[in-house]
Scaffold this active site. Structure first.
Site, short mmCIF file in Angstrom:
data_model
loop_
_atom_site.label_atom_id
_atom_site.label_comp_id
_atom_site.label_asym_id
_atom_site.label_seq_id
_atom_site.Cartn_x
_atom_site.Cartn_y
_atom_site.Cartn_z
N GLY A 62 -1.18 -4.35 -18.99
CA GLY A 62 -1.86 -3.49 -18.03
C GLY A 62 -2.74 -4.17 -17.02
N TYR A 109 4.79 5.90 -6.26
CA TYR A 109 3.39 5.76 -6.67
C TYR A 109 2.41 5.66 -5.50
CZ TYR A 109 5.46 4.41 -11.18
OH TYR A 109 6.18 4.38 -12.36
N GLU A 134 0.99 -7.94 -23.91
CA GLU A 134 2.28 -7.74 -23.27
C GLU A 134 2.16 -7.75 -21.74
OE1 GLU A 134 4.35 -5.05 -26.80
OE2 GLU A 134 3.53 -4.04 -25.02
N PRO A 135 1.89 -8.91 -21.14
CA PRO A 135 1.81 -8.97 -19.69
C PRO A 135 3.18 -8.81 -19.04
CG PRO A 135 1.71 -11.18 -20.62
CD PRO A 135 1.65 -10.22 -21.78
N GLY A 136 3.22 -8.03 -17.98
CA GLY A 136 4.45 -7.89 -17.20
C GLY A 136 4.15 -8.15 -15.74
N ARG A 137 3.53 -7.15 -15.11
CA ARG A 137 3.17 -7.25 -13.69
C ARG A 137 2.35 -8.51 -13.41
NH1 ARG A 137 2.25 -2.59 -10.69
NH2 ARG A 137 1.90 -1.53 -12.67
N ARG A 193 8.43 1.82 -5.24
CA ARG A 193 7.04 2.05 -5.63
C ARG A 193 6.22 2.78 -4.56
NH1 ARG A 193 3.72 -1.57 -6.55
NH2 ARG A 193 2.63 -0.52 -8.25
N CYS A 244 17.92 7.72 4.21
CA CYS A 244 17.86 9.05 4.81
C CYS A 244 16.83 9.92 4.10
CB CYS A 244 19.25 9.69 4.75
SG CYS A 244 19.40 11.17 5.76
N GLU A 245 15.58 9.48 4.17
CA GLU A 245 14.43 10.18 3.58
C GLU A 245 13.23 9.96 4.49
OE1 GLU A 245 13.99 12.05 0.91
OE2 GLU A 245 16.01 11.85 0.06
#
Length: 453
Positions: A261, A347, A303-306, A343, A374-375
């Site tokens: 986190g 987010y 548990e590092p990810g980012r 993202r 197309c958004e």
């Protein structure tokens, strides 16, 4: 415009910098990563292109490993949360640095196995694991993080009578909230993840008499992109209480997994703690909480990810169309968008951008950097101070090493980008660029529809 060179951060600390560790300018002021000029990579491999810096990834892995050794008196293991970026190359890198790996699907498990990650350093997460995923983990000796009763019921049927017990880690919700995006806040009680705290004692009691299960660990996670440190102190106390309970019930729990986190710097105003500061707080809090309860120190896992890979990556685009809405907005479009970086639309995430060959150019207008999908919501950066750029220039979005490639899609039937790993002036392809015809590989046309042509 925020650039990699105006952040005032220590350039050797990747989670506090906007650019990868190896980012530098060549003698003509053009941006290089890993000794490779980004505009040259764009020409060679095409765009959009994910570029990952090996030096940054190794530096972050080493910082986690060394900080745990420095601040925690017991055994420890950093486990890479591979959902951030799952690939053979990334697995091989983190495995070579002595880290473990957290998988959440059969695909991530197989990627980790083929990438050289030892199964004994792996854990399997997930709130709705299939029987096939559980069987794959069990057959390789991977620790299963039991998220709910469904996991336990499936495993009870799966483990053969007289067979080796499954290595279990129980996940529970600690009831701690963090000021982060609602969609990624998983530590509070209203969460799809983990047993509720009041379920922990009956579950541990029931498992105490089960020959098929060996409870070796406890897990809790309080969110993502977190800049606060105090919640981790609170988490340590909650987890130490759970550890005391588990050991009193006879379980040989040796692992305490505090999840991940830790946030990273996406824009200049972000101010996350360093990896060392985060580890120090967690390690000291767990040590104190265990000693206050008279507990032998567990192996501390995180548990590092980012924070391990995000700052190592950049995405390279080519500028295309320009639309000026007088008095309202100027749109500058690139050849990617929400399919290679979902993202911002998901987010409302913010990023920093620059031009590959003019990274220090002065911002002289305000633009909205739009994708090609197309958004109307396919916008990478809104109201961005930026230098006037022309069609064909190469543009770079920083800190895209996490949750970009792994969350990419084929929306509008757009092929996924290629990815390269750069190091000491060499670029190696680690993911081929999809081609439009690849998208038809799994399509089937019923014969009755062919006759309608």
């Amino acid at each position: 415009m925020a650039t990699p060179y105006e952040s005032g951060c220590d350039p050797v600390s990747p989670n506090r910098n906007l650019a990868p560790v190896s980012a530098e300018l060549d003698d003509q002021g053009r941006l290089m990563v890993g000794g490779c000029r980004l505009s040259e990579l764009a020409e060679r491999y095409g765009t959009p292109l994910y570029v990952l810096d090996e030096q940054s990834i190794r530096a972050s892995a080493q910082e986690y490993r060394e900080a745990l050794k420095r601040h925690y008196p017991g055994d420890s293991l950093a486990v890479y949360a591979s959902k951030a970026h799952s690939s053979l190359a990334l697995t091989g890198l983190v495995a070579s640095e002595g880290l473990g790996l957290d998988a959440v699907s059969a695909g991530e498990l197989l990627t980790a196995f083929d990438g050289g990650m030892p199964p004994e350093r792996m854990v399997l997460h997930g709130n709705n694991k299939s029987v096939e995923e559980l069987a794959l983990a069990y057959s390789h000796g991977v620790m299963v993080v039991a998220d709910n009763q469904h996991d336990l019921d499936c495993l009870a049927e799966l483990v053969p009578k007289g067979g080796a017990p499954v290595r279990l880690m129980l996940r529970f919700t600690p009831g701690i909230e963090c000021h982060t995006h609602e969609y990624i806040r998983t530590g509070h009680l209203d969460s799809k993840f983990g047993f509720d705290p009041d379920q922990l004692q009956p579950v541990l009691t029931a498992l105490a008499g089960c020959a098929w299960a060996r409870v070796e660990g406890l897990h809790a996670h309080i969110g993502s992109q977190i800049f606060e440190l105090d919640p981790h102190r609170d988490l340590a106390a909650v987890m130490a209480d759970a550890l005391k309970l588990a050991r009193e019930l006879g379980h040989p729990v040796r692992d305490l997994n505090v999840g991940g986190g830790l946030g990273i710097r996406y824009v200049e105003s972000d101010d996350p703690p360093s990896i060392d500061a985060w580890v120090k707080v967690v390690a000291e809090a767990v040590t104190l909480a265990c000693r206050e309860r008279g507990l032998e120190l567990p192996r501390l896992m995180c548990e590092p990810g980012r924070s391990l890979v995000a700052s190592s990556g950049v995405t390279v685009y080519t500028v295309g169309a320009r639309k000026v809405v007088p008095g309202i907005r100027t749109y500058v479009s690139v050849d990617g968008g929400m399919s290679d970086n979902p993202r911002p639309i998901t987010y409302q995430s913010l990023y920093t951008a620059c031009l590959a060959d003019r990274p220090l150019a002065t911002a002289d207008e305000t633009i909205t950097l739009a994708g090609k999908h197309c958004e109307s919501g396919d916008v990478l950066l809104k109201d961005l101070p930026f230098p006037t750029c022309r069609s064909g220039e190469v543009l770079v979005v920083l800190a895209t090493g996490a949750y970009n490639l792994s969350m990419s899609s084929n929306y509008n039937r757009i092929p996924r980008p290629a990815a390269v790993l750069v190091h000491q002036g060499e670029a190696e392809l680690i993911q081929r660029r999809e081609q439009p015809e690849d998208l038809l590989r799994y399509d089937l046309m019923p014969d009755r529809l062919r006759s309608l042509k």
